[in-house]
Structures are given as structure tokens and as C-alpha cells.
Design an enzyme around this catalytic site. Structure first.
Site, PDB file in Angstrom:
ATOM      1  N   GLY A  33      18.816  46.780  34.029  1.00  0.00           N
ATOM      2  CA  GLY A  33      18.952  45.326  34.102  1.00  0.00           C
ATOM      3  C   GLY A  33      20.204  44.789  33.451  1.00  0.00           C
ATOM      4  N   GLU A  36      24.147  43.746  37.762  1.00  0.00           N
ATOM      5  CA  GLU A  36      23.544  43.175  38.959  1.00  0.00           C
ATOM      6  C   GLU A  36      23.614  44.172  40.106  1.00  0.00           C
ATOM      7  OE1 GLU A  36      24.597  39.130  39.830  1.00  0.00           O
ATOM      8  OE2 GLU A  36      25.238  38.833  37.760  1.00  0.00           O
ATOM      9  N   ASP A  47      34.131  38.211  35.822  1.00  0.00           N
ATOM     10  CA  ASP A  47      33.281  37.480  34.880  1.00  0.00           C
ATOM     11  C   ASP A  47      34.018  37.274  33.557  1.00  0.00           C
ATOM     12  OD1 ASP A  47      30.526  36.521  33.896  1.00  0.00           O
ATOM     13  OD2 ASP A  47      30.945  38.173  32.512  1.00  0.00           O
ATOM     14  N   LYS A  51      35.072  33.717  31.641  1.00  0.00           N
ATOM     15  CA  LYS A  51      34.772  33.444  30.231  1.00  0.00           C
ATOM     16  C   LYS A  51      36.057  33.189  29.444  1.00  0.00           C
ATOM     17  CE  LYS A  51      30.483  36.056  30.365  1.00  0.00           C
ATOM     18  NZ  LYS A  51      29.861  37.357  30.085  1.00  0.00           N
TER      19      LYS A  51
END
Length: 158
Positions: A33, A36, A47, A51
Site C-alpha cells: 500500500g 499506487e 509528486d 510538493k
């Protein structure tokens, strides 16, 4: 500068500490988990670039288009890269870097060699950390665990 993506840090840590190939580590991160189903945003550094744009807004008071941030991910990193870096005294990490220059702001995301002694070299697993250098505070590091995704791919509060 900092490690702002727990997924990529988990993958690089497993490759470094356990000598596990990228593909197997990515699959494991998905099962746990941490990654993705489509990990592109994480492993290609996108990502982290998003950020970094937020951090640039907070730290420097400027709005940045993510498309203007140099971005390189970890999908092409091989065990031999990690081994050679280690032999030379370095740890390989995906870093988001922001520097204020006289000519403007320098923003980039890419795999980076850090000396083993650097505080970010010891940030492992799904943990994130940011090193800040400020005129009022000097050198500081903020450290914490990234979020896990649930079975539906959504971030959980755990």
C-alpha cells in the site's frame, strides 16, 4: 532540500539495504500500500516536484509552475548504481532541492548522491525529511512518516 516521497524512499531503501531489484521492490511497495497501481507520479519524481512547488511557495513566497521544475525519477536506477555510490561513500536518494540564487530560484528533483554522514542519508523506508537552512534558524531537519494507501488506492490516516 529533502526526501518528500515515501514511496520512492521505500524503494531506494529496500534496494540499498536488502539488494532487491527495482521491479521487485516496486511490486512489494504496491502490495504493502505504499505505491499506487500506477506509480508513475511517484517513481518519476512528479509528486515530489508538486510538493517542491508548494514548499517554494511557503519558503520563498513565489508561485511555481511544476512544469518548470527539472524532474528525474528513480525508475532507471539499478542496483549497480547504488553499489558504486556506496563504495564511494555515498547514499542514493531522490531529493527535491530548492536554492535561492541571485539569478532566481533553482528548483529540481532527481536522484542525488549524499555522503553517508549527511542526515538525509539515514532517512529510510517510507519516511520523509526536509533539511532547511534559514538565516534565523540555521540548519534544521523535519522528519516524519509518509502516508499509506488503503486497498482502494486512497491515502489513509495511519
Amino acid at each position: 532540500m529533502g526526501i518528500v516521497n515515501g514511496t520512492t524512499n521505500y524503494i531506494l531503501t529496500r534496494m540499498t539495504k536488502e539488494n532487491v531489484e527495482y521491479g521487485a521492490t516496486l511490486k512489494e511497495a504496491q502490495t504493502l500500500g505504499y505505491a499506487e497501481k500506477d506509480p508513475t507520479m511517484d517513481v518519476e519524481g512528479i509528486d515530489s516536484a508538486h510538493k517542491l512547488a508548494i514548499l517554494a511557495r511557503i519558503g520563498f513566497g513565489v508561485d511555481v509552475n511544476c512544469e518548470n521544475i527539472y524532474c528525474e525519477g528513480i525508475s532507471k536506477v539499478e542496483l549497480s548504481d547504488i553499489w558504486y555510490a556506496h563504495e564511494l561513500g555515498y547514499t542514493l536518494k531522490l531529493l527535491a532541492i530548492a536554492k535561492k540564487r541571485e539569478s532566481g530560484l533553482e528548483l529540481r528533483v532527481h536522484p542525488t548522491l549524499l555522503p553517508h554522514e549527511h542526515p538525509l542519508s539515514s532517512v529510510n523506508g517510507v519516511f520523509n525529511a526536509i533539511c532547511i537552512k534559514g538565516s534565523a534558524v540555521g540548519d534544521s531537519m523535519i522528519y516524519g512518516r509518509g502516508r499509506r494507501r488503503n486497498a482502494h488506492g486512497k491515502r489513509s490516516s495511519r
